[in-house]
Design a protein around this motif. Structure first.
Motif, PDB file in Angstrom:
ATOM      1  N   PHE A  24       5.858  -3.628   2.806  1.00 23.76           N
ATOM      2  CA  PHE A  24       4.681  -3.491   3.663  1.00 23.76           C
ATOM      3  C   PHE A  24       3.406  -3.752   2.856  1.00 23.76           C
ATOM      4  O   PHE A  24       2.533  -4.498   3.278  1.00 23.76           O
ATOM      5  N   ILE A  25       3.315  -3.149   1.683  1.00 21.81           N
ATOM      6  CA  ILE A  25       2.129  -3.326   0.835  1.00 21.81           C
ATOM      7  C   ILE A  25       1.987  -4.795   0.422  1.00 21.81           C
ATOM      8  O   ILE A  25       0.904  -5.365   0.483  1.00 21.81           O
ATOM      9  N   SER A  26       3.100  -5.396   0.030  1.00 24.35           N
ATOM     10  CA  SER A  26       3.075  -6.787  -0.412  1.00 24.35           C
ATOM     11  C   SER A  26       2.657  -7.727   0.719  1.00 24.35           C
ATOM     12  O   SER A  26       1.838  -8.623   0.524  1.00 24.35           O
ATOM     13  N   LEU A  27       3.222  -7.527   1.918  1.00 22.23           N
ATOM     14  CA  LEU A  27       2.929  -8.426   3.032  1.00 22.23           C
ATOM     15  C   LEU A  27       1.517  -8.255   3.573  1.00 22.23           C
ATOM     16  O   LEU A  27       0.951  -9.195   4.120  1.00 22.23           O
ATOM     17  N   LYS A  36      -4.970  -4.678   8.742  1.00 24.68           N
ATOM     18  CA  LYS A  36      -3.814  -3.848   8.377  1.00 24.68           C
ATOM     19  C   LYS A  36      -3.464  -2.883   9.502  1.00 24.68           C
ATOM     20  O   LYS A  36      -2.289  -2.665   9.800  1.00 24.68           O
ATOM     21  N   ARG A  37      -4.492  -2.285  10.124  1.00 24.27           N
ATOM     22  CA  ARG A  37      -4.235  -1.370  11.249  1.00 24.27           C
ATOM     23  C   ARG A  37      -3.578  -2.115  12.405  1.00 24.27           C
ATOM     24  O   ARG A  37      -2.635  -1.624  13.021  1.00 24.27           O
ATOM     25  N   ARG A  38      -4.070  -3.326  12.694  1.00 27.75           N
ATOM     26  CA  ARG A  38      -3.485  -4.121  13.782  1.00 27.75           C
ATOM     27  C   ARG A  38      -2.028  -4.460  13.474  1.00 27.75           C
ATOM     28  O   ARG A  38      -1.156  -4.369  14.338  1.00 27.75           O
ATOM     29  N   VAL A  39      -1.754  -4.860  12.241  1.00 30.12           N
ATOM     30  CA  VAL A  39      -0.384  -5.186  11.832  1.00 30.12           C
ATOM     31  C   VAL A  39       0.503  -3.946  11.955  1.00 30.12           C
ATOM     32  O   VAL A  39       1.631  -4.029  12.459  1.00 30.12           O
ATOM     33  N   LEU A  40       0.001  -2.792  11.527  1.00 26.61           N
ATOM     34  CA  LEU A  40       0.769  -1.554  11.604  1.00 26.61           C
ATOM     35  C   LEU A  40       1.099  -1.206  13.059  1.00 26.61           C
ATOM     36  O   LEU A  40       2.253  -0.926  13.388  1.00 26.61           O
ATOM     37  N   ILE A  41       0.100  -1.261  13.922  1.00 27.25           N
ATOM     38  CA  ILE A  41       0.325  -0.935  15.346  1.00 27.25           C
ATOM     39  C   ILE A  41       1.286  -1.941  15.969  1.00 27.25           C
ATOM     40  O   ILE A  41       2.223  -1.563  16.688  1.00 27.25           O
ATOM     41  N   LEU A  97       7.515 -15.498   3.292  1.00 31.84           N
ATOM     42  CA  LEU A  97       6.119 -15.779   3.631  1.00 31.84           C
ATOM     43  C   LEU A  97       6.000 -15.746   5.152  1.00 31.84           C
ATOM     44  O   LEU A  97       6.864 -16.253   5.857  1.00 31.84           O
ATOM     45  N   VAL A  98       4.907 -15.150   5.666  1.00 30.41           N
ATOM     46  CA  VAL A  98       4.778 -14.975   7.105  1.00 30.41           C
ATOM     47  C   VAL A  98       3.372 -15.302   7.575  1.00 30.41           C
ATOM     48  O   VAL A  98       2.427 -15.343   6.800  1.00 30.41           O
ATOM     49  N   ASP A  99       3.251 -15.493   8.885  1.00 32.37           N
ATOM     50  CA  ASP A  99       1.970 -15.729   9.535  1.00 32.37           C
ATOM     51  C   ASP A  99       1.289 -14.377   9.762  1.00 32.37           C
ATOM     52  O   ASP A  99       1.881 -13.488  10.372  1.00 32.37           O
ATOM     53  N   PRO A 100       0.046 -14.197   9.311  1.00 30.10           N
ATOM     54  CA  PRO A 100      -0.635 -12.903   9.471  1.00 30.10           C
ATOM     55  C   PRO A 100      -0.788 -12.460  10.931  1.00 30.10           C
ATOM     56  O   PRO A 100      -0.854 -11.279  11.213  1.00 30.10           O
ATOM     57  N   GLU A 101      -0.821 -13.414  11.868  1.00 30.88           N
ATOM     58  CA  GLU A 101      -0.984 -13.057  13.278  1.00 30.88           C
ATOM     59  C   GLU A 101       0.274 -12.420  13.865  1.00 30.88           C
ATOM     60  O   GLU A 101       0.200 -11.638  14.807  1.00 30.88           O
ATOM     61  N   THR A 102       1.430 -12.792  13.342  1.00 31.06           N
ATOM     62  CA  THR A 102       2.691 -12.255  13.867  1.00 31.06           C
ATOM     63  C   THR A 102       3.383 -11.325  12.869  1.00 31.06           C
ATOM     64  O   THR A 102       4.490 -10.861  13.120  1.00 31.06           O
ATOM     65  N   LEU A 103       2.733 -11.059  11.771  1.00 30.29           N
ATOM     66  CA  LEU A 103       3.301 -10.244  10.699  1.00 30.29           C
ATOM     67  C   LEU A 103       3.819  -8.891  11.189  1.00 30.29           C
ATOM     68  O   LEU A 103       4.892  -8.441  10.785  1.00 30.29           O
ATOM     69  N   GLY A 104       3.085  -8.238  12.084  1.00 30.96           N
ATOM     70  CA  GLY A 104       3.512  -6.926  12.569  1.00 30.96           C
ATOM     71  C   GLY A 104       4.771  -6.995  13.401  1.00 30.96           C
ATOM     72  O   GLY A 104       5.620  -6.105  13.331  1.00 30.96           O
ATOM     73  N   VAL A 106       7.101  -9.821  13.547  1.00 29.06           N
ATOM     74  CA  VAL A 106       8.151 -10.414  12.720  1.00 29.06           C
ATOM     75  C   VAL A 106       7.511 -10.806  11.400  1.00 29.06           C
ATOM     76  O   VAL A 106       6.515 -11.532  11.414  1.00 29.06           O
ATOM     77  N   PRO A 107       7.941 -10.324  10.299  1.00 21.19           N
ATOM     78  CA  PRO A 107       9.186  -9.637  10.019  1.00 21.19           C
ATOM     79  C   PRO A 107       9.089  -8.107   9.953  1.00 21.19           C
ATOM     80  O   PRO A 107      10.107  -7.448   9.825  1.00 21.19           O
ATOM     81  N   LEU A 108       7.872  -7.513  10.004  1.00 16.83           N
ATOM     82  CA  LEU A 108       7.784  -6.063   9.805  1.00 16.83           C
ATOM     83  C   LEU A 108       8.477  -5.268  10.916  1.00 16.83           C
ATOM     84  O   LEU A 108       9.329  -4.419  10.637  1.00 16.83           O
ATOM     85  N   GLY A 109       8.087  -5.500  12.174  1.00 20.19           N
ATOM     86  CA  GLY A 109       8.684  -4.740  13.279  1.00 20.19           C
ATOM     87  C   GLY A 109      10.179  -4.966  13.362  1.00 20.19           C
ATOM     88  O   GLY A 109      10.977  -4.035  13.403  1.00 20.19           O
ATOM     89  N   VAL A 110      10.552  -6.243  13.382  1.00 23.23           N
ATOM     90  CA  VAL A 110      11.955  -6.668  13.390  1.00 23.23           C
ATOM     91  C   VAL A 110      12.056  -7.841  12.437  1.00 23.23           C
ATOM     92  O   VAL A 110      11.283  -8.791  12.569  1.00 23.23           O
ATOM     93  N   PRO A 111      12.894  -7.851  11.461  1.00 21.27           N
ATOM     94  CA  PRO A 111      14.004  -6.957  11.198  1.00 21.27           C
ATOM     95  C   PRO A 111      13.774  -5.920  10.101  1.00 21.27           C
ATOM     96  O   PRO A 111      14.697  -5.217   9.726  1.00 21.27           O
ATOM     97  N   ILE A 112      12.538  -5.805   9.562  1.00 17.15           N
ATOM     98  CA  ILE A 112      12.368  -4.906   8.422  1.00 17.15           C
ATOM     99  C   ILE A 112      12.395  -3.434   8.846  1.00 17.15           C
ATOM    100  O   ILE A 112      13.122  -2.636   8.256  1.00 17.15           O
ATOM    101  N   ILE A 113      11.618  -3.038   9.860  1.00 18.65           N
ATOM    102  CA  ILE A 113      11.637  -1.633  10.288  1.00 18.65           C
ATOM    103  C   ILE A 113      12.838  -1.378  11.198  1.00 18.65           C
ATOM    104  O   ILE A 113      13.633  -0.486  10.962  1.00 18.65           O
ATOM    105  N   THR A 114      12.952  -2.161  12.262  1.00 19.76           N
ATOM    106  CA  THR A 114      14.112  -2.044  13.151  1.00 19.76           C
ATOM    107  C   THR A 114      14.992  -3.253  12.902  1.00 19.76           C
ATOM    108  O   THR A 114      14.785  -4.315  13.463  1.00 19.76           O
ATOM    109  N   GLY A 115      15.959  -3.037  12.035  1.00 19.20           N
ATOM    110  CA  GLY A 115      16.904  -4.088  11.696  1.00 19.20           C
ATOM    111  C   GLY A 115      18.309  -3.678  12.083  1.00 19.20           C
ATOM    112  O   GLY A 115      18.504  -2.721  12.846  1.00 19.20           O
TER     113      GLY A 115
END
Length: 196
Positions: A24-27, A36-41, A97-104, A106-115
């Protein structure tokens, strides 16, 4: 309380928020605080929605495919074992490597948090303990992950790289143990059903 903990703890291990924290910190490195708040939400909404939908319709899909819970226990256990062994042996969780607009999403929401680990664990727990409290345990765990990610920088500074890695390894070890239990229970149920 004991029954709720039986739902909560395996999901806590499967979510592995502290193990995911370095990713999460790296991405999110280089993003502004509002970004960061938007990505987290976005990541929490995505993770929750996918997990709850899978929890609700996953068993129906399995039934339609004529897959028994025992089959899913063995397959899910093997998958969890592979994931946990990969985390234990490689020392790193995979990231891209990911797109900042969809980072929250994919990949953070799925598959990293809910995988796969969270999806498999939640369906198996719902089969044993019921959907409603499993869903509650799942949402509480995702909320805890959100809180950990909200305070990512202070937690990371406090634990350091070594502390974060140690906690991640312990979580992976517990996940491997849960995986072996699922495989064992699934095989026993398959053998018992075949002997009837």
């Amino acid at each position: 309380m004991r029954i709720f903990l039986l739902r909560f703890l395996p999901l806590f291990v499967a979510v592995d928020a502290l193990g995911v924290l370095p990713i999460f910190i790296s991405l999110t490195d280089g993003l502004s605080p509002p970004q960061k708040r938007r990505v987290l939400i976005q990541s929490l909404i995505t993770a929750s929605a996918v997990a709850l939908v899978f929890l609700a319709i996953g068993p129906t899909i399995l039934s339609a495919l004529n897959i028994t819970v025992s089959d899913f226990m063995v397959a899910g256990g093997i998958l969890l074992l592979v994931i946990s062994l990969s985390d234990l042996l490689t020392g790193e969780k995979r990231q891209r490597l990911v797109d900042p607009e969809t980072l929250g999403a994919v990949p953070l929401g799925v598959p990293i948090i809910t995988g796969p680990a969270v999806l498999t664990t939640s369906v198996l727990l719902a089969n044993v303990y019921g959907i409603s409290l499993t869903a509650l345990a799942l949402l509480i765990n995702l909320g805890i992950a959100g809180a950990i990610f909200w305070f990512a920088q202070p937690i990371s500074r406090f634990l350091g790289n070594a502390g974060t890695m140690i906690l991640s390894k312990i979580a992976s070890l517990f996940l491997a143990t849960i995986a072996v239990m699922l495989i064992r229970k699934g095989i026993v149920e398959i053998i018992t059903a075949a002997m009837k």
